[in-house]
Design a protein around this motif. Structure first.
Motif, PDB file in Angstrom:
ATOM      1  N   UNK A  13       0.724  -1.076   0.129  1.00 41.11           N
ATOM      2  CA  UNK A  13      -0.020  -0.013   0.169  1.00 41.11           C
ATOM      3  C   UNK A  13       0.712   1.155  -0.008  1.00 41.11           C
ATOM      4  N   UNK A  14       2.005   1.290   0.356  1.00 44.66           N
ATOM      5  CA  UNK A  14       2.875   2.154   0.438  1.00 44.66           C
ATOM      6  C   UNK A  14       3.862   2.481  -0.646  1.00 44.66           C
ATOM      7  N   UNK A  15       3.718   1.729  -1.954  1.00 47.08           N
ATOM      8  CA  UNK A  15       4.491   1.667  -2.859  1.00 47.08           C
ATOM      9  C   UNK A  15       3.627   2.094  -4.050  1.00 47.08           C
ATOM     10  N   UNK A  23       8.418  10.102 -15.670  1.00 49.70           N
ATOM     11  CA  UNK A  23       7.946   9.649 -14.068  1.00 49.70           C
ATOM     12  C   UNK A  23       9.017   8.627 -13.631  1.00 49.70           C
ATOM     13  N   UNK A  24       8.970   8.757 -12.248  1.00 49.64           N
ATOM     14  CA  UNK A  24       9.706   7.868 -11.518  1.00 49.64           C
ATOM     15  C   UNK A  24       9.396   6.226 -11.602  1.00 49.64           C
ATOM     16  N   UNK A  25      10.082   5.284 -11.430  1.00 48.05           N
ATOM     17  CA  UNK A  25       9.605   3.839 -11.329  1.00 48.05           C
ATOM     18  C   UNK A  25       8.418   3.814 -10.409  1.00 48.05           C
ATOM     19  N   UNK A  26       8.600   4.322  -9.294  1.00 43.69           N
ATOM     20  CA  UNK A  26       7.794   4.240  -8.150  1.00 43.69           C
ATOM     21  C   UNK A  26       7.837   5.300  -7.305  1.00 43.69           C
ATOM     22  N   UNK A  27       6.890   5.530  -6.525  1.00 49.55           N
ATOM     23  CA  UNK A  27       6.799   6.373  -5.296  1.00 49.55           C
ATOM     24  C   UNK A  27       6.728   5.627  -3.957  1.00 49.55           C
ATOM     25  N   UNK A  28       7.428   5.831  -3.024  1.00 45.12           N
ATOM     26  CA  UNK A  28       7.192   5.223  -1.754  1.00 45.12           C
ATOM     27  C   UNK A  28       6.566   6.162  -0.812  1.00 45.12           C
ATOM     28  N   UNK A  29       5.674   5.823  -0.041  1.00 48.63           N
ATOM     29  CA  UNK A  29       4.988   6.957   0.961  1.00 48.63           C
ATOM     30  C   UNK A  29       5.374   5.912   2.273  1.00 48.63           C
ATOM     31  N   UNK A  30       6.264   6.272   2.985  1.00 49.64           N
ATOM     32  CA  UNK A  30       6.580   5.866   4.255  1.00 49.64           C
ATOM     33  C   UNK A  30       5.558   6.488   5.422  1.00 49.64           C
ATOM     34  N   UNK A  31       5.443   5.771   6.558  1.00 48.84           N
ATOM     35  CA  UNK A  31       4.650   6.255   7.439  1.00 48.84           C
ATOM     36  C   UNK A  31       5.590   6.055   8.901  1.00 48.84           C
ATOM     37  N   UNK A  32       6.649   5.774   8.892  1.00 48.10           N
ATOM     38  CA  UNK A  32       7.533   5.640  10.054  1.00 48.10           C
ATOM     39  C   UNK A  32       8.885   5.457   9.392  1.00 48.10           C
ATOM     40  N   UNK A  33       9.959   5.720  10.416  1.00 48.74           N
ATOM     41  CA  UNK A  33      11.310   5.743  10.073  1.00 48.74           C
ATOM     42  C   UNK A  33      11.801   4.491   9.435  1.00 48.74           C
TER      43      UNK A  33
END
Lengths: 491, 491
Positions: free
Chosen positions: A39-41, A71-81
Motif C-alpha cells: 500500500x505504500x508503494x 516519471x519515477x519507477x515508483x513512489x514510496x510513501x513511508x509512515x515511519x522511520x
C-alpha cells in the motif's frame, strides 16, 4: 560560444539532456512492497506525474512545451522511520537512485527523476510528534507542511518564527534540507538557528538522532551536515525546532528613502546599532510601484519594518528606528504598506500563468556584505536590462545581518519566439550570478543549489571547497545513490 | 572493576599510559628547516617544555608528580599560511603526528605530544589582518590572543562580543577549534554565531578559504566542520568574526532567589519572553558565599544579569526583568555584586596553587534542556558529595537559551594520600558526567572533548554519531596524522 546560467554550453542547464531510458527491474519494486507493504508503494497513479519534479520554472516550462520529464519507477510513501530505512537499504543495495521529496516547493531543480528512480514521498510522514512548552521545543515528522506545524503551535500560543513565503506548500524537513530562510529572520534567525535536533536515515541505513541539548562543544556540529544537504547525504525523518511564544505586540514602520543606497545605509545603521526588527524589506522603485501601488511615492526606495516582541521593546525599537531614519533622510510612510505586506505576503501568481502567456520569469536571491551589495544591485539590474525582450529587472532586500544583506532579484521576459524562453531564462540567470560573483557576492541566500546553480558551486566554494564537499558526500554515500545530480558539480 | 571518568579502567583516563619511546628521524626536522627556514624550527629551548601539553589539570599534576609528559621532537613557529602548508605536507608525507597549538589554555587534554610529534605553534601567527567598519568584520591570524584582538577592535570603538574567561590566555583560532562560548553569549551568541569566515589548511595541504557572505544556502556549511574539530581536521590559519559596536550603555540586575529551581524558572521566563541580557549567571548557595561574600545572603541562589545595548533598550529590559523577578519571588540585590563580577571575572587561581596543597579540583560544564537541568544539578552535587575527602561540590549557570541552560560544576578534594589525586579526579569526572548523561544532558557545553571526555562521546553522539564523525575524519585525514588521540574514541 555563450555559456548557460550554469556555466555550461547554452541550452544544457542542469540535467535537461534527454534521460537515458533506464528502467528499474520490477524485482526492486517487489522488494520494496515486501519491506514496507504494498500500500505504500505507488506505481500507477496521478501521483507519479505530480512528483516528477519540484517547482523549478524550467521543469514547468518543459511540461508546457511537451518535453516533460519522465516519471519515477515508483513512489514510496513511508509512515515511519523504519520504512525509510528499508527504502534506503533497498536502493543502496541495488544501486537505485533515491530521490527524497518533501512537498516539492523547491525552485532550483532539486527534484528530477527517471524511470530507474525511486521517489521517497515524505509528505506521508506528517505528524506532530511533540510540543514541549517547558523547553519551547517542537518535534515534527519531516513531511509536515509548514503551515500545519505553525497551526499546531498556535493552539498553544506558540510560533515557529520561521516563515518562508512557501509556508503553505513546503515541509519542515524540506526547510532543513535546503537551508531555508524565513521572512522574520532578522530577529528570529534562519533555519540553522531554529533547528535544535533532527533524525536522519543515513545512506548506510543507520539512524542518526542528535541529542536535544541547547548547545554543545562535542566536536563538529553533525546537524550542519544535513542543513543544505538537498537529499544527498541522507533522508531527514524528523526535526525538532526551538520555538517561541507568540509576541505580545506587533507594529510597523514604513519609510521612503531617496534611493536604494540610502535604504541600505539605514538598514545597516539599524542592525549595526543592535536593533533587530524581525522584518526589514526594501523595495526598489519598480517593485514599490508594482507591489504597493497605493503607497508608493516618487522614484526612491520603500522600506518596511515589522516590529514584534514585548510591547515596551516594540515601542523602544520603533522610536530608535525612526530616529535613525530621520538621520538618513528617510520620510515616514503609511503603516498601511506594512499591513498590506503582512496580509498578502504569501500570495504569488503561479509561474504557469506567466508561462502560458509566453513570459519567462524567476526570482534569484543572493547575499553580500554591505559594501558589495550596492555594485551588485546596480550591475545585476543593468545587465538584466540588456537582455532582449526583458520586461522587468528589479529587486528588493528581505534579510539583513550585521555584516550584510540579501537581494531578491525578479526578472521577466517575453521572447519573440516562445522556443527561446529557456535560453532567455538561462541568460538572465547567468547575468545575475555573474554580476553577483564578480562583485564578491554569494550565489544563493536561501533557495539552495539543486541543478540550477550546481555548476556555479566552483565559483562559490572554490575548487578546494567543492572537493571537500565531494569527499564528505563520498564518505557518506560512496555509491552516489542519494539524489544524484544535485548540489555537487561533476568532477 | 570501577571505571575512570572516560569509561575505561580506572587510572587510564586519556592517554596517560607511558608513551612508547618513538623518536622522530632527524631527516624530517631537516626537511622542515629547509621548507620554512631553520629559525622557525625549534628543537632545543625552554619552549619544548612549555608546549608539552595544554592547561589540563591532570597534565599539570603529572608534571608535579614527576611523571611529566615528554617533549615534542620539535616546534615549528609559522609566520604565514605557506609555512603551515609546508608543515602539514611534510608531516602527512612522513606519517608524523602533527599537533596544532594555539595558546594552550585548553583544559581537556587536547594537547599531548611525544618525541615523534611535530608541534605547530600558531602563536607566531598573531597579526590583525583587517578591521572592516563598513561590514563590522575583523580578520585575525589564528594565533592572536583574544585580549589583543579585543584591544585592536576597541581602538575603533568596536568589540568582539565573545568573552571566554580565558580571554587573556587563549587564541582566536583556538576558540573556533574548541567551539568556545563567551560570557556574554545570551545576547551575542557563541563562537559559531560570531565566526563569519575562516582559512584552514586541510590535511591534504590544500587551503580552504570560505567566502565572506552574511548567509548562504550553498550546501552544508563547511565552516562547521572546523568549529570543534580540535586540530583533527586541519589547521585554522585565520578567522573572520562578525563584530559589534561597543554598547551605548551597560547596567546590572541582581536577584536573590529562594533556591536554584526558582532561579532557573526566572531565567527561563526572561529568555522565553524574548529578553536577552548578554550575561545571566546563577550561583548556588555555596558559590554565592564563596565568590560574593559581601553580597551573598541566606541559603538561596544569587542571579546576576548584565544588560547592554542602546540605553533605551537597556532600561526597558531591566524593568521587564524586574517585573519577572518579582513574579518569581526574587528579591532585588545590590548591583555591587554585578560590578564585582565584571571587574574580577577573569581572575582565577591557578590549578598549580591547589595541586601543591594536595587539592585536586576542576570545573565541568554541561548543558541540558530546562526540564533536565534540575535533576542534573541535584544528582551531580549529591554524587560528588559522596566522594571521599571532597571539599567542594557546587555549581553556577552562565549561558542560557530558549531551550535550556548550562551548568558549571566545581569540585575540589584533598585525598589523604596525594598519590590518589588522579584517581579522585577521575571519580569526580565520572560521577558528574554519569549523572548528566543519565538525566539526558549534554556532556560539554563549551570546553570541548580532548582526551578527557573522548570516551564519553559514544554516550553523547551515539554509535552512529561517532561512526559518522569518524568517517568524516577518515575522509579528510585518512592516515590520522592530525592531532591523533583526541575527540574521536578509538574503534
Amino acid at each position: 560560444m555563450s555559456k548557460s546560467a550554469c556555466g555550461r554550453a547554452e541550452g544544457s542547464c542542469g540535467d535537461r539532456e534527454p534521460m537515458k531510458e533506464r528502467q528499474m527491474p520490477s524485482s526492486i519494486i517487489e522488494k520494496l512492497k515486501q519491506e514496507v507493504g504494498a500500500g505504500k508503494v505507488i506505481t500507477n497513479s496521478q501521483l507519479l506525474n505530480d512528483r516528477r519534479h519540484d517547482y523549478w520554472v524550467l521543469s514547468q516550462l518543459e511540461d508546457l512545451q511537451d518535453r516533460g520529464a519522465p516519471r519515477p519507477a515508483c513512489i514510496v510513501q513511508p509512515t515511519e522511520t523504519k520504512d525509510v530505512i528499508s527504502v534506503v537499504n533497498a536502493c543502496r543495495e541495488t544501486s537505485t537512485p533515491l530521490v527524497p521529496f518533501g512537498l516539492g516547493s523547491g525552485v532550483c531543480g532539486g527534484i528530477k527523476v527517471d524511470p530507474a528512480t525511486v521517489l521517497l514521498d515524505m509528505s506521508s510522514m506528517n505528524r506532530v510528534l511533540r510540543i514541549d512548552v517547558d523547553n519551547l521545543l517542537a518535534t515534527f515528522e519531516a513531511g509536515l507542511r509548514g503551515a500545519d506545524a505553525e497551526a499546531a503551535l498556535a493552539k498553544r500560543g506558540l510560533m515557529l518564527g520561521h516563515y518562508p513565503q512557501s509556508m503553505d506548500v513546503s515541509s519542515v524537513g524540506g526547510w532543513v534540507a535546503t537551508r531555508s530562510a524565513g521572512q522574520f529572520s532578522t530577529a528570529y534567525g534562519n533555519i540553522e538557528d531554529i533547528l535544535l535536533g533532527l533524525e536522519v536515515v543515513l545512506p548506510n541505513g543507520k539512524v542518526l538522532e542528535t541529542r536535544l541539548t541547547p548547545r554543545a562543544s562535542t566536536g563538529p556540529d553533525l546537524r550542519q551536515l544535513f542543513l543544505g544537504s538537498e537529499g544527498t547525504l541522507g533522508v531527514i525523518t524528523s526535526v525538532t525546532f526551538s520555538v517561541r511564544w507568540q509576541p505580545e505586540k506587533r507594529d510597523y514602520s514604513v519609510y521612503y528613502l531617496p534611493n536604494m543606497d540610502a535604504g541600505f545605509d539605514l538598514q545597516r545603521a539599524i542592525i549595526q546599532s543592535g536593533w533587530t526588527p524581525p522584518v526589514m524589506r526594501q523595495y526598489d522603485t519598480s517593485e514599490a510601484w508594482r507591489l504597493f501601488p497605493d503607497q508608493a511615492k516618487g522614484d526612491g526606495a520603500l522600506l518596511l519594518l515589522v516590529h514584534e516582541g514585548p510591547a515596551a521593546r516594540v515601542e523602544t525599537e520603533k522610536a530608535a528606528c525612526a530616529a535613525l531614519a530621520a538621520e538618513a533622510h528617510g520620510e515616514a510612510g503609511p503603516v498601511a504598506a506594512g499591513e498590506k505586506w503582512m496580509a498578502e505576503r504569501n500570495e504569488v501568481p503561479t509561474f504557469e500563468s506567466f508561462l502560458k502567456k509566453g513570459v519567462i520569469l524567476d526570482t534569484i536571491e543572493i547575499a553580500a556584505t554591505w559594501d558589495r551589495i550596492r555594485p551588485i544591485y546596480r550591475d545585476v539590474v543593468a545587465s538584466l536590462s540588456e537582455v532582449e525582450n526583458i520586461l522587468n529587472a528589479s529587486a528588493h532586500s528581505s534579510h539583513a545581518y550585521r555584516s550584510g544583506i540579501n537581494l531578491y532579484f525578479t526578472f521577466a521576459a517575453r521572447p519573440d519566439d516562445s522556443k527561446d524562453m529557456a535560453r532567455t531564462y538561462e541568460e538572465c540567470w547567468r547575468r545575475t550570478l555573474e554580476a553577483t560573483a564578480a562583485n564578491g557576492g554569494g550565489i544563493s541566500h536561501h533557495h539552495g543549489i539543486g541543478r540550477l546553480r550546481r555548476d556555479w558551486m566552483r565559483r562559490e566554494l572554490g575548487a578546494t571547497g567543492v572537493e571537500l564537499l565531494r569527499s564528505i558526500k563520498h564518505a557518506l554515500d560512496p555509491t552516489n545513490f542519494m539524489n544524484p545530480g544535485v548540489l555537487i558539480p561533476n568532477e
